[in-house]
Write a protein that holds these residues in place. Structure first.
Motif, PDB file in Angstrom:
ATOM      1  N   VAL A 448      14.455 -47.991  10.175  1.00 47.83           N
ATOM      2  CA  VAL A 448      14.450 -47.986   8.702  1.00 47.83           C
ATOM      3  C   VAL A 448      14.142 -46.555   8.256  1.00 47.83           C
ATOM      4  N   ALA A 449      14.557 -46.242   7.020  1.00 53.07           N
ATOM      5  CA  ALA A 449      14.306 -44.899   6.496  1.00 53.07           C
ATOM      6  C   ALA A 449      12.832 -44.782   6.126  1.00 53.07           C
ATOM      7  N   LEU A 450      12.177 -43.723   6.598  1.00 53.61           N
ATOM      8  CA  LEU A 450      10.759 -43.550   6.278  1.00 53.61           C
ATOM      9  C   LEU A 450      10.602 -43.241   4.795  1.00 53.61           C
ATOM     10  N   HIS A 451      11.486 -42.453   4.244  1.00 53.07           N
ATOM     11  CA  HIS A 451      11.414 -42.060   2.841  1.00 53.07           C
ATOM     12  C   HIS A 451      12.434 -42.899   2.056  1.00 53.07           C
ATOM     13  N   HIS A 452      13.707 -42.508   2.104  1.00 53.97           N
ATOM     14  CA  HIS A 452      14.772 -43.390   1.614  1.00 53.97           C
ATOM     15  C   HIS A 452      16.084 -42.972   2.271  1.00 53.97           C
ATOM     16  N   PRO A 453      17.119 -43.791   2.154  1.00 51.09           N
ATOM     17  CA  PRO A 453      18.314 -43.549   2.971  1.00 51.09           C
ATOM     18  C   PRO A 453      19.106 -42.304   2.580  1.00 51.09           C
ATOM     19  N   PHE A 454      18.651 -41.578   1.549  1.00 53.49           N
ATOM     20  CA  PHE A 454      19.370 -40.384   1.133  1.00 53.49           C
ATOM     21  C   PHE A 454      18.616 -39.106   1.504  1.00 53.49           C
ATOM     22  N   THR A 455      17.549 -39.253   2.285  1.00 56.93           N
ATOM     23  CA  THR A 455      16.784 -38.087   2.718  1.00 56.93           C
ATOM     24  C   THR A 455      17.575 -37.293   3.750  1.00 56.93           C
ATOM     25  N   GLY A 470      15.267 -41.571  16.534  1.00 53.93           N
ATOM     26  CA  GLY A 470      13.843 -41.607  16.198  1.00 53.93           C
ATOM     27  C   GLY A 470      13.199 -40.230  16.191  1.00 53.93           C
ATOM     28  N   GLN A 471      13.839 -39.265  16.849  1.00 57.20           N
ATOM     29  CA  GLN A 471      13.273 -37.916  16.916  1.00 57.20           C
ATOM     30  C   GLN A 471      13.752 -37.006  15.785  1.00 57.20           C
ATOM     31  N   ILE A 472      14.658 -37.497  14.958  1.00 60.86           N
ATOM     32  CA  ILE A 472      15.180 -36.644  13.879  1.00 60.86           C
ATOM     33  C   ILE A 472      14.080 -36.372  12.851  1.00 60.86           C
ATOM     34  N   ARG A 473      13.925 -35.092  12.516  1.00 64.22           N
ATOM     35  CA  ARG A 473      12.963 -34.744  11.466  1.00 64.22           C
ATOM     36  C   ARG A 473      13.697 -34.610  10.129  1.00 64.22           C
ATOM     37  N   ALA A 474      13.016 -34.997   9.080  1.00 65.04           N
ATOM     38  CA  ALA A 474      13.629 -34.982   7.752  1.00 65.04           C
ATOM     39  C   ALA A 474      13.270 -33.701   7.013  1.00 65.04           C
ATOM     40  N   GLN A 475      14.119 -33.319   6.067  1.00 65.62           N
ATOM     41  CA  GLN A 475      13.774 -32.234   5.136  1.00 65.62           C
ATOM     42  C   GLN A 475      12.941 -32.847   4.009  1.00 65.62           C
ATOM     43  N   GLY A 489       8.534 -35.287  -1.713  1.00 65.17           N
ATOM     44  CA  GLY A 489       9.952 -35.287  -2.039  1.00 65.17           C
ATOM     45  C   GLY A 489      10.768 -34.926  -0.830  1.00 65.17           C
ATOM     46  N   SER A 490      12.035 -34.657  -1.087  1.00 66.56           N
ATOM     47  CA  SER A 490      12.917 -34.313   0.022  1.00 66.56           C
ATOM     48  C   SER A 490      14.169 -33.634  -0.506  1.00 66.56           C
ATOM     49  N   MET A 491      14.849 -32.960   0.385  1.00 73.77           N
ATOM     50  CA  MET A 491      16.234 -32.597   0.146  1.00 73.77           C
ATOM     51  C   MET A 491      17.045 -33.860   0.393  1.00 73.77           C
ATOM     52  N   ARG A 492      18.151 -34.024  -0.371  1.00 69.15           N
ATOM     53  CA  ARG A 492      18.937 -35.253  -0.247  1.00 69.15           C
ATOM     54  C   ARG A 492      20.226 -34.983   0.522  1.00 69.15           C
ATOM     55  N   ILE A 493      20.718 -36.017   1.148  1.00 72.03           N
ATOM     56  CA  ILE A 493      22.024 -35.928   1.794  1.00 72.03           C
ATOM     57  C   ILE A 493      23.095 -35.782   0.715  1.00 72.03           C
ATOM     58  N   TYR A 494      24.006 -34.830   0.896  1.00 75.23           N
ATOM     59  CA  TYR A 494      25.105 -34.703  -0.085  1.00 75.23           C
ATOM     60  C   TYR A 494      26.463 -34.673   0.579  1.00 75.23           C
TER      61      TYR A 494
END
Lengths: 595, 595
Positions: A448-455, A470-475, A489-494
């Motif tokens: 599941v997305a730790l933050h949200h699916p657009f992170t 599982g090892q991917i780090r998020a912005q 917050g986060s940078m979002r996928i675009y």
């Protein structure tokens, strides 16, 4: 209201006004009669000034003043006079002067309030909340409201100066399948359908970036129907921000400057920038928390290697089965009794620890039931690793990493406070970064997305989608202050290809993704710029600015832990006609409702 | 994102940049290929600049540019160059320069949007609302959002400078028995109970005055579940203000200065102050409206005395039975045909008029079916009263005063627009004051409060409570601009004896009053200062500032007339589990829901 309109505020009468005639408006704080002369502490929003009624100044005014009581509302006209040296009140800002009153009008009378209108009263909070309109008269509450207003203004001024546009997003919006529980609003016009109150303007702020607005902010009301803790409210306010064409490295320094501006403008504190940064992994390892209080040390120290082969089976066993053993050094607590150590153990148990092992150094000996399992060399190695000296106490937890972090992290916070290690005048900001993008959900047997699916994932981790998601780090980033998460917050996928990889990792088919995120995915197809943002909790920030420890102290009309407003008695019953118009009925039986 | 972060906005590239290397971020507005050279109109929030790709500048960049389409998101780096004299585009702010591109990165691609991203498109509003994120890319929508942000800031700056404190009041509050229909929110924690979304913060702002805050404001979201008209939204924003210790005579000029400040800061218009004032009675008499458009004349003129004894029975009869006869002079409309006059009659009928009599002066004759009932002297007297000349048209309504006002007021507005009498560059503010305190409710056979039960009567009318409550004038005021009510407010009752008289006039017993207004009446007993305030509709004000005629043009994500959001498709279905948790069910049958 002709002569009665104030010419100066109570708290601002000063020696400069001596000899002048002034008009004051306000409330009677206290009235004393000393030998036929009436002294009133007269209060308005700005403070208190002493006003004096003497039959010699004006007999009628004195007669009226003789009948006023606490919390009466008055307009008075009089002359500002220097007090006699022995009558100067150094505790009062206006303590060198007083006003000799020639005219008075009682604008309103008052019943005796249920508690005294002053700071530091010892009154049940329920009573304060029921009579909130009187509670808010107390100077500390007035200061809190003014501080909050000032903080909002400081945020806005900063953001306006950086080209951010304030946009109001809807409160009546649509229920989203993920996230916390929504508050719902039945629609009258569309029978059987519901609006939801927004948990945040997340969706709308991303759409505004797609709209090319580039820099958005809003001081936004948000709603979550969760079971409430002391630091949660069903409705709360966040400073909501989103930008386009900026990377994390441009956004984070700007947010630091914003917060520094707010602290400077509200409480005059200089916040040093840049903020230190800790990765999520480092924060968890060193502080057992993703929102560490770095005003003090007592860091968590891994001793797994030192105890892997020791005779204490609990430690050796934990290491052998993939767990870990970590410890903190409670400096100067070597004298703790077994009872005191056991109490710490009970505290740690609340955070999931099956046990808390301890080792005290006192009178040249090693205390504690586990001491006998360790060789002198092992004990020396532990002492050295934890910089332990005579008089110190080591506290160990052996378990899975998450339990170790939770239990020792909580113990660290508790002891830091109790041992006086925390400098309460300090504001220690940091960023926690490099959060994991995904979390494995044991129950659902999927990520599941730790933050949200657009992170947005870190660019250098994108290849891990194929091998080890599982090892991917998020912005993603959290702003932390003194052990509180101020926001994140986060940078979002675009990019579409990244979004597709993300959905695949979450186990969504194209159809499922479309069903769940519908029009937002459509929107992403029409030229979405790189974007990202942050949301800061205004209530919590103001609470910390005000030096309080409860959100209710900085919200004008807060709700209790059961989401009630004790003053208006909301929520409440409504008429059957109202429900009929909304095409709903309650499933509560009448006898239940009486409770 | 390294080199790609903009150094200047598109709309701000100017001759000063000539010779400089710049980075731009934005969207492709239009792409043209002229003899192997690619010209792109490149757009961001600030405007458009032309960027040029030529294989001679950079082959790779040119090859990439050859593939981009409208609404692609790009970062480009290039040199600002003066355009050839014949290539200058005077329509574009940046029309004297262009950017010769050396590097390009396609940040994102885009599908072809459902409509062109430019002003004055001819697209169904439903489509614009569904794709609101694209609609908001259009320059006029961006301007509207920026204007709104600027207006909010101007309000805040003014109010902050005058000692007003911004306070956030609850959105989850209690349903009130009076007023419009509430939006309700079921409580999960308190089964069978409901919150209501506030119709305004009225209650809370009065409580803040009792709290001694003295000057409050909030740019507040409000909610009304009413059937919607073109100029209503289910959620709307008001600039909400309340003050203590000020009379109307201090408050109104301050509000004028506030609005003048907002107009100056947003659109550079000087609004003259003080605003003219009209009493409610005068506004109704002269303009047939309590929100008159005073940008033009054509006032309603009472001719009852002139026609009381005439041979036209409709007129004489109306006067004899307590009604009145009024007329307006449509200058230069004496040539109207019978058909045209009849059409005006049909229009008047919509406002309750049983008929519209007319009298035209053309070719030295008196036209119209009623002319024959009047003597030459009577006609002369009418002409004189209405300053009618050859070529004019008089329009008469004979009825009860309310019908006369409604019908002739509406006709006046219609004709004012159609005859070009309105100067649309003008902002004509006024106050309407001295509203009646009470209104007789025929159905309930009792007085009801015109504004609300806490509106303060004029001091000099207090004695009328005993003799003729319907004649009492309130200390209430509306701010009117160009025929729109921008907002309104009142001084509030703060004295218990006046409040009791008010309740008595409304037919409430002490117990009923307590049941209905409960804790607010309690609050009033603890030292309530004289107070009053106002609320201005921000949506409407921004609409007028922007020169638009629909609120949806100045709201980022508005709702339709059926209170739907066409983009998110709110309201929508929710899961049975959500309803079960809230202890409610819908009464809608499943087949109904399918509709």
């Amino acid at each position: 209201m002709t002569w009665q309109y104030r010419t100066v505020h109570c708290g601002e009468v000063s020696k400069e006004h001596i000899g002048q005639e002034v008009v004051l408006n306000g409330w009677v704080q206290k009235r004393r009669d000393l030998g036929g002369v009436i002294f009133i502490d007269f209060r308005d929003r700005t403070g208190i000034v002493q006003i004096v009624f003497n039959p010699e100044y004006n007999k009628t005014a004195w007669e009226i003043a003789d009948k006023v009581r606490s919390e009466y509302v008055l307009a008075v006209k009089g002359t500002v006079v220097q007090r006699d040296p022995e009558a100067v009140n150094p505790k009062l800002k206006t303590g060198e002067v007083e006003v000799h009153v020639a005219e008075i009008e009682v604008l309103n009378d008052a019943k005796t309030p249920p508690f005294v209108i002053e700071d530091e009263i010892d009154v049940d909070e329920q009573v304060r909340l029921k009579y909130r309109y009187l509670d808010l008269r107390r100077p500390e509450m007035q200061r809190a409201l003014l501080l909050r207003s000032k903080a909002s203004k400081a945020f806005r001024d900063f953001l306006d100066s950086r080209g951010f546009v304030e946009v109001e997003t809807p409160i009546l919006t649509k229920s989203t399948p993920e996230g916390a529980r929504d508050y719902l609003v039945p629609s009258r016009v569309h029978p059987g359908e519901f609006y939801a109150l927004p948990q945040s303007p997340q969706l709308f702020k991303q759409l505004l970036m797609i709209s090319g607005l580039e820099r958005y902010y809003q001081i936004a009301r948000c709603f979550r129907d969760e079971d409430l803790r002391a630091d949660r409210q069903p409705e709360f306010t966040q400073v909501d921000i989103e930008t386009s064409f900026l990377s994390m490295e441009e956004l984070l320094p700007m947010m630091e400057q914003m917060v520094a501006h707010v602290f400077k403008e509200t409480i005059g504190v200089d916040v040093p920038t840049p903020f230190p940064r800790l990765t999520y992994a480092e924060a968890m390892a060193r502080y057992g928390s993703d929102k560490p209080d770095i005003r003090f040390g007592m860091e968590l120290t891994d001793v797994s290697d030192l105890v892997a082969n020791c005779n204490f089976k609990v430690f050796a066993g934990a290491v052998a089965t993939g767990g870990q053993v970590k410890a903190i050094n409670a400096k100067g607590c070597g004298h703790y009794s077994r009872k005191e150590a056991d109490d710490l153990g009970k505290f740690a148990a609340r955070y999931g620890a099956k046990g808390l092992a301890w080792m005290g150094f006192k009178d040249g000996e090693v205390k504690g039931p586990i001491a006998k399992f360790f060789s002198a060399e092992e004990i020396d190695a532990l002492k050295q690793r934890l910089a332990a000296e005579e008089g110190d106490l080591l506290l160990f937890v052996a378990d899975k990493p998450k339990v170790v972090a939770d239990a020792l992290g909580a113990l660290r916070s508790k002891l830091g406070e109790e041992l006086g290690l925390i400098d309460h005048s300090k504001f220690a900001f940091l960023w926690v970064v490099d959060f994991p993008l995904l979390e494995w959900d044991e129950e659902a047997q999927r990520y599941v997305a730790l933050h949200h699916p657009f992170t947005r994932p870190k660019d250098e981790d994108l290849h891990l989608f194929e091998t080890d998601p599982g090892q991917i780090r998020a912005q993603a980033y959290d702003m932390v202050l003194n052990g509180y998460e101020l926001g994140g917050g986060s940078m979002r996928i675009y990019k579409r290809d990244v979004q597709e990889k993300m959905f695949k990792a979450l186990g969504f088919s194209q159809e499922e993704a479309r069903k769940q995120f519908g029009f937002l995915l459509d929107a992403f197809e029409y030229g979405t710029p790189p974007h990202g943002g942050i949301a800061l909790g205004l209530d919590r920030l103001v609470m910390l600015l005000a030096g309080r420890n409860n959100l209710r102290e900085v919200i004008a009309f807060p709700k209790t832990a059961s989401a009630s407003d004790l003053m208006t008695d909301a929520p409440g019953q409504v008429s059957p006609l109202q429900l009929a118009e909304l095409n709903i009925t309650t499933t509560v039986k009448e006898e239940d409702e009486q409770e």
